[in-house]
Motif scaffolding. Sequence first.
Motif, short mmCIF file in Angstrom:
data_model
loop_
_atom_site.label_atom_id
_atom_site.label_comp_id
_atom_site.label_asym_id
_atom_site.label_seq_id
_atom_site.Cartn_x
_atom_site.Cartn_y
_atom_site.Cartn_z
N MET A 126 19.25 21.73 -6.11
CA MET A 126 18.33 20.77 -6.16
C MET A 126 17.17 21.11 -4.86
O MET A 126 17.73 21.55 -3.82
N GLY A 127 16.04 20.82 -5.16
CA GLY A 127 14.85 21.15 -4.39
C GLY A 127 14.71 20.40 -3.07
O GLY A 127 15.43 19.25 -3.26
N LEU A 128 14.09 20.69 -2.11
CA LEU A 128 14.15 19.77 -0.71
C LEU A 128 13.51 18.53 -0.93
O LEU A 128 14.11 17.58 -0.48
N MET A 129 12.46 18.47 -1.69
CA MET A 129 11.59 17.23 -2.02
C MET A 129 12.51 16.29 -2.91
O MET A 129 12.62 15.09 -2.45
N ASN A 130 13.42 16.80 -3.86
CA ASN A 130 14.09 16.01 -4.58
C ASN A 130 15.60 15.42 -3.64
O ASN A 130 15.72 14.27 -3.64
N LYS A 131 15.92 16.20 -2.79
CA LYS A 131 16.82 15.82 -2.00
C LYS A 131 16.19 14.53 -0.94
O LYS A 131 16.98 13.53 -0.70
N LEU A 132 15.10 14.82 -0.53
CA LEU A 132 14.60 13.92 0.28
C LEU A 132 14.23 12.54 -0.27
O LEU A 132 14.63 11.37 0.38
N VAL A 133 13.78 12.62 -1.48
CA VAL A 133 13.55 11.35 -2.25
C VAL A 133 15.01 10.63 -2.53
O VAL A 133 14.87 9.60 -2.51
N GLU A 134 15.89 11.48 -2.83
CA GLU A 134 17.12 10.81 -3.01
C GLU A 134 17.78 9.90 -1.91
O GLU A 134 18.26 8.95 -2.16
N VAL A 135 17.63 10.52 -0.73
CA VAL A 135 18.38 9.73 0.09
C VAL A 135 17.15 8.87 1.25
O VAL A 135 17.62 8.20 2.03
N PHE A 136 16.02 8.91 0.77
CA PHE A 136 14.96 8.04 1.49
C PHE A 136 15.27 6.54 1.38
O PHE A 136 15.33 6.33 0.06
N PRO A 137 15.03 5.70 2.12
CA PRO A 137 15.37 4.40 2.05
C PRO A 137 14.22 3.93 1.00
O PRO A 137 13.25 4.24 0.86
N THR A 138 14.64 3.09 0.28
CA THR A 138 13.83 2.35 -0.71
C THR A 138 13.33 0.97 -0.13
O THR A 138 12.46 0.15 -1.06
N ARG A 139 13.70 0.47 1.01
CA ARG A 139 13.30 -0.61 1.33
C ARG A 139 11.99 -0.59 2.32
O ARG A 139 11.61 0.43 2.52
N PRO A 140 11.47 -1.80 2.47
CA PRO A 140 9.99 -1.74 3.24
C PRO A 140 10.51 -1.06 4.65
O PRO A 140 11.45 -1.51 5.42
N LEU A 141 9.44 -0.41 5.07
CA LEU A 141 9.75 0.38 6.59
C LEU A 141 8.51 -0.15 7.34
O LEU A 141 7.60 -0.02 6.83
N LYS A 142 8.81 -0.21 8.57
CA LYS A 142 7.57 -0.36 9.83
C LYS A 142 7.34 1.05 10.12
O LYS A 142 8.15 1.89 10.51
N VAL A 143 6.32 1.11 10.67
CA VAL A 143 5.67 2.27 11.06
C VAL A 143 5.08 2.25 12.37
O VAL A 143 4.33 1.21 12.61
N VAL A 144 5.44 3.01 13.12
CA VAL A 144 5.14 2.82 14.68
C VAL A 144 4.01 3.84 15.02
O VAL A 144 4.06 4.96 14.49
N LYS A 145 2.94 3.22 15.74
CA LYS A 145 1.96 4.20 16.37
C LYS A 145 2.44 5.13 17.40
O LYS A 145 3.33 4.79 18.16
N LEU A 146 1.47 6.42 17.41
CA LEU A 146 1.81 7.31 18.45
C LEU A 146 1.26 6.79 19.77
O LEU A 146 0.28 5.74 19.43
N LYS A 147 1.67 7.27 20.89
CA LYS A 147 1.41 6.89 22.19
C LYS A 147 -0.32 6.99 22.28
O LYS A 147 -0.87 6.16 22.70
N GLN A 148 -0.90 8.15 21.67
CA GLN A 148 -2.24 8.18 21.54
C GLN A 148 -3.11 7.46 20.75
O GLN A 148 -4.25 7.57 20.53
N GLU A 149 -2.25 6.68 19.78
CA GLU A 149 -3.01 6.09 18.82
C GLU A 149 -3.07 4.29 19.42
O GLU A 149 -3.43 3.65 18.69
N GLY A 150 -2.47 4.47 20.38
CA GLY A 150 -2.48 2.88 21.29
C GLY A 150 -3.88 2.49 21.78
O GLY A 150 -4.95 3.35 21.69
N SER A 151 -4.23 1.34 21.86
CA SER A 151 -5.24 0.77 22.35
C SER A 151 -5.97 1.22 23.45
O SER A 151 -7.16 1.53 23.45
N LEU A 152 -4.99 1.46 24.62
CA LEU A 152 -5.56 2.12 25.61
C LEU A 152 -6.19 3.38 25.74
O LEU A 152 -7.35 3.55 26.39
#
Length: 270
Positions: A1-27
């Motif tokens: 099984m290819g890497l991409m298929n493995k990742l898709v198989e175990v990747f969460p199917t629920r909605p996910l929150k995404v966090v900004k990097l430090k340098q993407e902050g307002s400051l």
Amino acid sequence: MGLMNKLVEVFPTRPLKVVKLKQEGSLHQIRRIFAAIFFFGLAMFIALKNYPGLITDYKISRNPVVVDYDVEGKCRAKRIIDNCSVKITTDKGQVITRDYVFLGGAKENYKVVAVASADDPSLVTIDLAISNMRNLFWTTTVLTLLLLVVTWMILVLFLRTHKMIKVIDEINGQKLTPVIVPIKLASYGKTITSLYRANNAQGKNVKCIAHFNKHVDGGGPIIIGDMIKNKCNALAVVGESNTIPILLDQDFTRCDFTDNEIQALTEALS
């Protein structure tokens, strides 16, 4: 099984929150705006301080004549920088103040005399300004252009980061899909900069950027395969409503993965 298929198989199917990097902050974005204003203001200050005097000196240099005017002040030589601050009083009582900073390198202070234009006696300067006119012109031009380039680079960084922030805000809370993205890495100090391109919702190929702080943002992007000349592939995610990828970090802290999900993803990557 290819890497991409493995990742898709175990990747969460629920909605996910995404966090900004430090340098993407307002400051950091506010700092970039102030930095751009500062460097642009400095460029304008240098240009407006020197170019009007250079124009006057050029007019005088076309037909100069030494005049017996009172010259007060000093022209000091300090290593490679020479500084002149003089006050010229004409025979009619007119007071002209001139300040010059140029590359010189003389071993002793200068002695200067007043010079006026034979065509327009109201134009007055000192002989040192005439002899260093080209020097001052190129120094002013190079410094002004350099500061404007720095301003432009800061604004480009601000706009690219703002674009990534908008993407994160848009896909935050959506179901995400893992993708592998070719990136180019640059590392300086504690910052790892990842540059990559992607097609947006309109099909336009745009430049993307992610600044990882090695100590805060999960250690940098997840590199897939080998790196050749700072170019490699990295693991990212895309949302349902936006096709711009968001790079994941090595500690999987950019999304609210559970411990079991992180373990499954780590095993799929190994």
